[in-house]
Design a protein around this motif. Structure first.
Motif, PDB file in Angstrom:
ATOM      1  N   GLY A   9       1.630  11.202  -0.773  1.00 34.97           N
ATOM      2  CA  GLY A   9       0.902  10.155  -0.068  1.00 34.97           C
ATOM      3  C   GLY A   9       1.795   9.065   0.461  1.00 34.97           C
ATOM      4  O   GLY A   9       3.008   9.229   0.596  1.00 34.97           O
ATOM      5  N   GLU A  10       1.169   7.933   0.762  1.00 38.28           N
ATOM      6  CA  GLU A  10       1.878   6.778   1.286  1.00 38.28           C
ATOM      7  C   GLU A  10       1.338   5.511   0.639  1.00 38.28           C
ATOM      8  O   GLU A  10       0.118   5.324   0.558  1.00 38.28           O
ATOM      9  CB  GLU A  10       1.705   6.659   2.813  1.00 38.28           C
ATOM     10  CG  GLU A  10       2.109   7.880   3.607  1.00 38.28           C
ATOM     11  CD  GLU A  10       3.598   8.149   3.608  1.00 38.28           C
ATOM     12  OE1 GLU A  10       4.378   7.270   3.164  1.00 38.28           O
ATOM     13  OE2 GLU A  10       3.997   9.248   4.041  1.00 38.28           O
ATOM     14  N   ALA A  11       2.244   4.648   0.205  1.00 40.47           N
ATOM     15  CA  ALA A  11       1.865   3.300  -0.236  1.00 40.47           C
ATOM     16  C   ALA A  11       2.259   2.356   0.892  1.00 40.47           C
ATOM     17  O   ALA A  11       3.448   2.088   1.098  1.00 40.47           O
ATOM     18  CB  ALA A  11       2.583   2.933  -1.529  1.00 40.47           C
ATOM     19  N   TYR A  12       1.271   1.864   1.622  1.00 41.33           N
ATOM     20  CA  TYR A  12       1.557   1.092   2.826  1.00 41.33           C
ATOM     21  C   TYR A  12       2.102  -0.303   2.529  1.00 41.33           C
ATOM     22  O   TYR A  12       2.633  -0.962   3.424  1.00 41.33           O
ATOM     23  CB  TYR A  12       0.297   0.982   3.685  1.00 41.33           C
ATOM     24  CG  TYR A  12      -0.260   2.323   4.099  1.00 41.33           C
ATOM     25  CD1 TYR A  12       0.533   3.246   4.787  1.00 41.33           C
ATOM     26  CD2 TYR A  12      -1.564   2.690   3.779  1.00 41.33           C
ATOM     27  CE1 TYR A  12       0.036   4.485   5.152  1.00 41.33           C
ATOM     28  CE2 TYR A  12      -2.069   3.926   4.146  1.00 41.33           C
ATOM     29  CZ  TYR A  12      -1.269   4.819   4.828  1.00 41.33           C
ATOM     30  OH  TYR A  12      -1.781   6.050   5.186  1.00 41.33           O
ATOM     31  N   ASN A  13       1.990  -0.752   1.293  1.00 43.21           N
ATOM     32  CA  ASN A  13       2.524  -2.060   0.912  1.00 43.21           C
ATOM     33  C   ASN A  13       3.783  -1.936   0.058  1.00 43.21           C
ATOM     34  O   ASN A  13       4.103  -2.826  -0.730  1.00 43.21           O
ATOM     35  CB  ASN A  13       1.457  -2.875   0.161  1.00 43.21           C
ATOM     36  CG  ASN A  13       1.031  -2.217  -1.146  1.00 43.21           C
ATOM     37  OD1 ASN A  13       1.156  -1.004  -1.314  1.00 43.21           O
ATOM     38  ND2 ASN A  13       0.529  -3.010  -2.077  1.00 43.21           N
ATOM     39  N   GLY A  66      -2.992   2.214  -0.155  1.00 46.38           N
ATOM     40  CA  GLY A  66      -2.562   3.429   0.518  1.00 46.38           C
ATOM     41  C   GLY A  66      -3.408   4.628   0.182  1.00 46.38           C
ATOM     42  O   GLY A  66      -4.528   4.520  -0.330  1.00 46.38           O
ATOM     43  N   MET A  67      -2.872   5.781   0.500  1.00 47.59           N
ATOM     44  CA  MET A  67      -3.496   7.059   0.147  1.00 47.59           C
ATOM     45  C   MET A  67      -2.486   7.788  -0.722  1.00 47.59           C
ATOM     46  O   MET A  67      -1.330   7.956  -0.342  1.00 47.59           O
ATOM     47  CB  MET A  67      -3.846   7.864   1.401  1.00 47.59           C
ATOM     48  CG  MET A  67      -2.699   8.135   2.354  1.00 47.59           C
ATOM     49  SD  MET A  67      -3.235   9.154   3.752  1.00 47.59           S
ATOM     50  CE  MET A  67      -1.650   9.521   4.527  1.00 47.59           C
ATOM     51  N   ARG A  79      -3.338   9.979   8.667  1.00 49.93           N
ATOM     52  CA  ARG A  79      -3.677   8.723   8.002  1.00 49.93           C
ATOM     53  C   ARG A  79      -5.041   8.244   8.499  1.00 49.93           C
ATOM     54  O   ARG A  79      -5.398   8.454   9.662  1.00 49.93           O
ATOM     55  CB  ARG A  79      -2.593   7.669   8.275  1.00 49.93           C
ATOM     56  CG  ARG A  79      -1.230   8.085   7.755  1.00 49.93           C
ATOM     57  CD  ARG A  79      -0.124   7.114   8.146  1.00 49.93           C
ATOM     58  NE  ARG A  79       1.166   7.511   7.566  1.00 49.93           N
ATOM     59  CZ  ARG A  79       2.306   6.853   7.781  1.00 49.93           C
ATOM     60  NH1 ARG A  79       2.327   5.776   8.557  1.00 49.93           N
ATOM     61  NH2 ARG A  79       3.428   7.280   7.214  1.00 49.93           N
ATOM     62  N   VAL A  80      -5.778   7.570   7.630  1.00 45.85           N
ATOM     63  CA  VAL A  80      -7.161   7.191   7.946  1.00 45.85           C
ATOM     64  C   VAL A  80      -7.347   5.684   7.746  1.00 45.85           C
ATOM     65  O   VAL A  80      -7.754   5.235   6.671  1.00 45.85           O
ATOM     66  CB  VAL A  80      -8.175   7.989   7.103  1.00 45.85           C
ATOM     67  CG1 VAL A  80      -8.419   9.354   7.706  1.00 45.85           C
ATOM     68  CG2 VAL A  80      -7.694   8.166   5.662  1.00 45.85           C
ATOM     69  N   PRO A  81      -7.052   4.897   8.767  1.00 43.56           N
ATOM     70  CA  PRO A  81      -7.120   3.435   8.646  1.00 43.56           C
ATOM     71  C   PRO A  81      -8.471   2.901   8.180  1.00 43.56           C
ATOM     72  O   PRO A  81      -8.523   1.906   7.455  1.00 43.56           O
ATOM     73  CB  PRO A  81      -6.802   2.960  10.074  1.00 43.56           C
ATOM     74  CG  PRO A  81      -5.960   4.047  10.656  1.00 43.56           C
ATOM     75  CD  PRO A  81      -6.510   5.319  10.075  1.00 43.56           C
ATOM     76  N   ASP A 121      -9.034   2.096   4.387  1.00 39.88           N
ATOM     77  CA  ASP A 121      -8.380   1.026   3.647  1.00 39.88           C
ATOM     78  C   ASP A 121      -9.431   0.342   2.773  1.00 39.88           C
ATOM     79  O   ASP A 121     -10.475  -0.086   3.262  1.00 39.88           O
ATOM     80  CB  ASP A 121      -7.754   0.020   4.622  1.00 39.88           C
ATOM     81  CG  ASP A 121      -6.950  -1.066   3.910  1.00 39.88           C
ATOM     82  OD1 ASP A 121      -7.577  -1.913   3.226  1.00 39.88           O
ATOM     83  OD2 ASP A 121      -5.722  -1.087   4.058  1.00 39.88           O
ATOM     84  N   HIS A 122      -9.159   0.217   1.479  1.00 38.57           N
ATOM     85  CA  HIS A 122     -10.200  -0.249   0.558  1.00 38.57           C
ATOM     86  C   HIS A 122     -10.644  -1.678   0.844  1.00 38.57           C
ATOM     87  O   HIS A 122     -11.784  -2.051   0.556  1.00 38.57           O
ATOM     88  CB  HIS A 122      -9.732  -0.115  -0.895  1.00 38.57           C
ATOM     89  CG  HIS A 122      -8.658  -1.078  -1.293  1.00 38.57           C
ATOM     90  ND1 HIS A 122      -7.324  -0.866  -1.031  1.00 38.57           N
ATOM     91  CD2 HIS A 122      -8.716  -2.267  -1.959  1.00 38.57           C
ATOM     92  CE1 HIS A 122      -6.613  -1.859  -1.509  1.00 38.57           C
ATOM     93  NE2 HIS A 122      -7.423  -2.736  -2.064  1.00 38.57           N
ATOM     94  N   ARG A 123      -9.764  -2.488   1.440  1.00 37.16           N
ATOM     95  CA  ARG A 123     -10.159  -3.864   1.769  1.00 37.16           C
ATOM     96  C   ARG A 123     -11.257  -3.877   2.829  1.00 37.16           C
ATOM     97  O   ARG A 123     -12.236  -4.626   2.733  1.00 37.16           O
ATOM     98  CB  ARG A 123      -8.945  -4.657   2.257  1.00 37.16           C
ATOM     99  CG  ARG A 123      -7.818  -4.792   1.239  1.00 37.16           C
ATOM    100  CD  ARG A 123      -6.562  -5.321   1.903  1.00 37.16           C
ATOM    101  NE  ARG A 123      -6.083  -4.408   2.943  1.00 37.16           N
ATOM    102  CZ  ARG A 123      -5.224  -4.759   3.910  1.00 37.16           C
ATOM    103  NH1 ARG A 123      -4.762  -5.996   3.983  1.00 37.16           N
ATOM    104  NH2 ARG A 123      -4.829  -3.865   4.802  1.00 37.16           N
ATOM    105  N   LEU A 124     -11.108  -3.027   3.840  1.00 36.66           N
ATOM    106  CA  LEU A 124     -12.111  -2.925   4.895  1.00 36.66           C
ATOM    107  C   LEU A 124     -13.401  -2.332   4.362  1.00 36.66           C
ATOM    108  O   LEU A 124     -14.505  -2.817   4.655  1.00 36.66           O
ATOM    109  CB  LEU A 124     -11.567  -2.068   6.041  1.00 36.66           C
ATOM    110  CG  LEU A 124     -12.504  -1.853   7.236  1.00 36.66           C
ATOM    111  CD1 LEU A 124     -12.695  -3.163   8.000  1.00 36.66           C
ATOM    112  CD2 LEU A 124     -11.952  -0.765   8.161  1.00 36.66           C
TER     113      LEU A 124
END
Length: 609
Positions: free
Chosen positions: A76-80, A121-122, A486-488, A491-494
């Motif tokens: 996966g990816e950690a975007y932060n 991230g995912m 990737r699936v913007p 994002d859990h915040r959104l």
């Protein structure tokens, strides 16, 4: 993006089982075509297939801590990860690579299992801690990346996909009645993996395995909170979140692109990606799927009022993207080799037919140019985009909305299952029980009106059940060709923010997805802003259905095991129909029969009713 696998056994010496862990790992070579690695100790064996995205030379796995006590395999990816790396450095950690995997590993050393709560991230990853002989299996909040496990008498098997687990001799290829129920009435029962004895790690969950047994901890789930922002503030906040999310998800050390369908969701992502890349002088690249003759011969139906291509081209011109249409013909869609690749990718015979095959072929073509793609997937679930969200009859139905919508649009389809299978599965009761369980898990606010409460329920059902089927499909089809999607919108915040916005705000302009439409309107052509929702395209070419009929006839003549699950009377009637006039339910049933037969061919499952 990658594929992970492993075997924990507290009695067996796994240093003698290298061939088994290699076999598990190699089932996912498509998920990780760039590198392969294993780490084996007496009671733990971890495998990894790598698709290199960030820090191409430095992200080799399995990765061990500086003292060698902790090992991680990560997908996966950690975007932060850059912010987390800075924080960890301030806490005394030292890094030798630029990869996000090393950041997650050091995050575990600092925070233990709570590292998941720090990630945006995912991801799906496994950590083996030799100090405690404890395994952690961790999955992202929305379930974007898959992760499965199979408890054994002395430990556990795990993998990104069921096929990795099934490659181990301890795993039995058995599907019981509950597994078949999941196939024929997909409700995405939590933890259920179709294969008997196998489980899926729930989104937002950490599974811990040690000598005392197996435990689960939920670190994230949707909660009901009061939304206090007014309409203008809410629209502005959605846009701020989307700008930040897209910017983060464009980070890559390999070529990236966007998937463009001409609908509001993918067009918004394309436009925002174009704006972000333009700041650095780059041009966004976009791809769309189309079918030979579809634009010229398009016939509107209940689901799709307009063809995609004109809107795709409007967006590409408006945004200034480097665009390419991937045009597919009926022969390619009906190719048995393509169907086999799609079924093998999903590990399940889901019966979506040309929509699976076309997605696979689209991703295969894109992979020739890009390794990372941004998608508009999940916007309908987040913002309330499906037509059935707005249908009073569906909203009032005492079942999953997508089941009620099918009955409303097409009428109740006759079962194609053999009578003894229909009786054994009792799908009607299964769906009813599943629905009651799902509704009981919906968080609510005191004082919500009847409509607001019902729409919160419907949104929750989509975000915890329906979307997981779509996310799994997109992950499997993309990773089958080594493409990271990737699936913007996940994002859990959104997701948290929009989930708690009242339904009246989500539909304030009298249409679906009001918040998204107004948040992205300034970046889009007017044609797309005003376009009515249209789902992922399906070919309308009658030749495709005729080819399916011929393939099912061949299947019936050869006697595949899968036919024992189907109604012989229905099969004879369907094969006698005029090939030029095959209706939608029959075509769907042909797809299901062919997918089932292909699945039996690949896995040879033992069916226990």
């Amino acid at each position: 993006m990658c594929g992970i696998s492993g075997w924990i056994d507290f009695q067996r010496d796994l240093t003698r089982e290298q061939l088994a862990i290699d076999a598990m790992c190699d089932t996912m070579s498509c998920r990780g075509p760039d590198a392969r690695g294993t780490w084996v100790a007496p009671h733990a064996a971890l495998g990894h297939r790598r698709l290199a995205i960030i820090d191409l030379p430095g992200g080799t796995q399995p990765m061990t801590s500086p003292d060698g006590d902790v090992v991680i395999v990560y997908s996966g990816e950690a975007y932060n990860f850059t912010e987390l790396r800075d924080e960890l450095r301030r806490r005394g950690h030292q890094f030798t690579t630029d990869s996000d995997t090393e950041v997650v590993l050091h995050g575990y050393l600092e925070w233990g299992p709570q590292v998941a709560e720090h990630l945006n991230g995912m991801f799906a990853f496994a950590v083996w801690d030799t100090r405690t002989e404890q395994l952690l299996l961790v999955r992202d909040r929305m379930g974007i990346k898959p992760l499965y496990y199979y408890p054994t008498e002395q430990g556990v098997l795990f993998g990104s996909e069921p096929k990795a687990i099934l490659a181990n001799p301890l795993a039995e290829k058995v599907v019981d009645a509950d597994g078949l129920r999941e196939l024929f009435a997909p409700v995405k029962t939590p933890r259920h993996a179709v294969w008997s004895g196998m489980r899926e790690v729930e989104p937002g969950t950490v599974v811990t395995v040690d000598r005392t047994g197996l435990r689960e901890h939920t670190y994230w789930q949707l909660r009901a909170t009061e939304h206090t922002d007014d309409q203008e503030t809410t629209v502005r906040r959605v846009r701020e979140l989307l700008d930040d999310i897209v910017a983060r998800q464009l980070i890559s050390d390999v070529p990236r692109c966007v998937l463009l369908s001409g609908g509001l969701d993918s067009s918004a992502i394309t436009a925002l990606a174009g704006l972000e890349l333009r700041r650095s002088g780059e041009q966004v690249r976009s791809f769309a799927v189309d079918f030979l003759g579809q634009a010229e011969n398009f016939v509107p139906d209940e689901l799709r009022a307009t063809p995609d291509t004109p809107y795709v081209h409007d967006v590409a011109e408006h945004v200034g993207s480097l665009h390419q249409d991937i045009v597919l013909d009926p022969d390619a869609l009906a190719d048995p080799a393509v169907r086999r690749a799609a079924v093998q990718a999903r590990d399940l015979p889901m019966g979506l037919g040309d929509m699976d095959q076309s997605l696979y072929l689209l991703f295969k073509s894109i992979r020739e140019h890009s390794t990372v793609a941004l998608s508009g997937e999940s916007a309908d679930e987040v913002f309330g985009g499906y037509k059935w969200f707005h249908d009073p009859a569906v909203r009032e139905a005492d079942t999953f909305p997508w089941f009620a919508a099918v009955r409303t649009q097409q009428g109740q389809q006759a079962s194609v299952l053999a009578p003894h299978v229909t009786e054994a599965l009792d799908l009607e009761s299964f769906v009813a029980d599943s629905y009651r369980t799902a509704i009981a898990a919906v968080p609510t606010l005191d004082g919500e009106s009847g409509l607001e409460r019902r729409m919160r329920e419907i949104s929750h059902l989509h975000l915890t059940r329906f979307v997981r089927v779509l996310l799994d499909r997109k992950d499997r089809m993309s990773m089958a060709v080594g493409l990271e999607v990737r699936v913007p919108f996940c994002d859990h915040r959104l997701v948290e923010y929009v989930f708690n916005a009242p339904w009246s705000l989500k539909t304030f302009d009298g249409r679906e997805k009001s918040l998204l439409r107004h948040a992205a309107a300034d970046a889009l052509p007017k044609s797309v802003v005003e376009r009515v929702k249209s789902p992922y395209p399906s070919t309308q070419d009658p030749k495709y259905a005729a080819v399916l009929q011929g393939q099912v006839a061949d299947l019936a003549a050869t006697g595949n095991e899968a036919l024992s699950l189907l109604d012989g009377g229905w099969l004879r009637e369907a094969l006698a129909k005029d090939p030029a006039n095959i209706d939608t339910p029959t075509r769907y049933a042909f797809e299901r029969a062919l997918d089932l037969a292909t699945w039996f061919d690949i896995h040879h499952p033992t069916i226990k009713l």
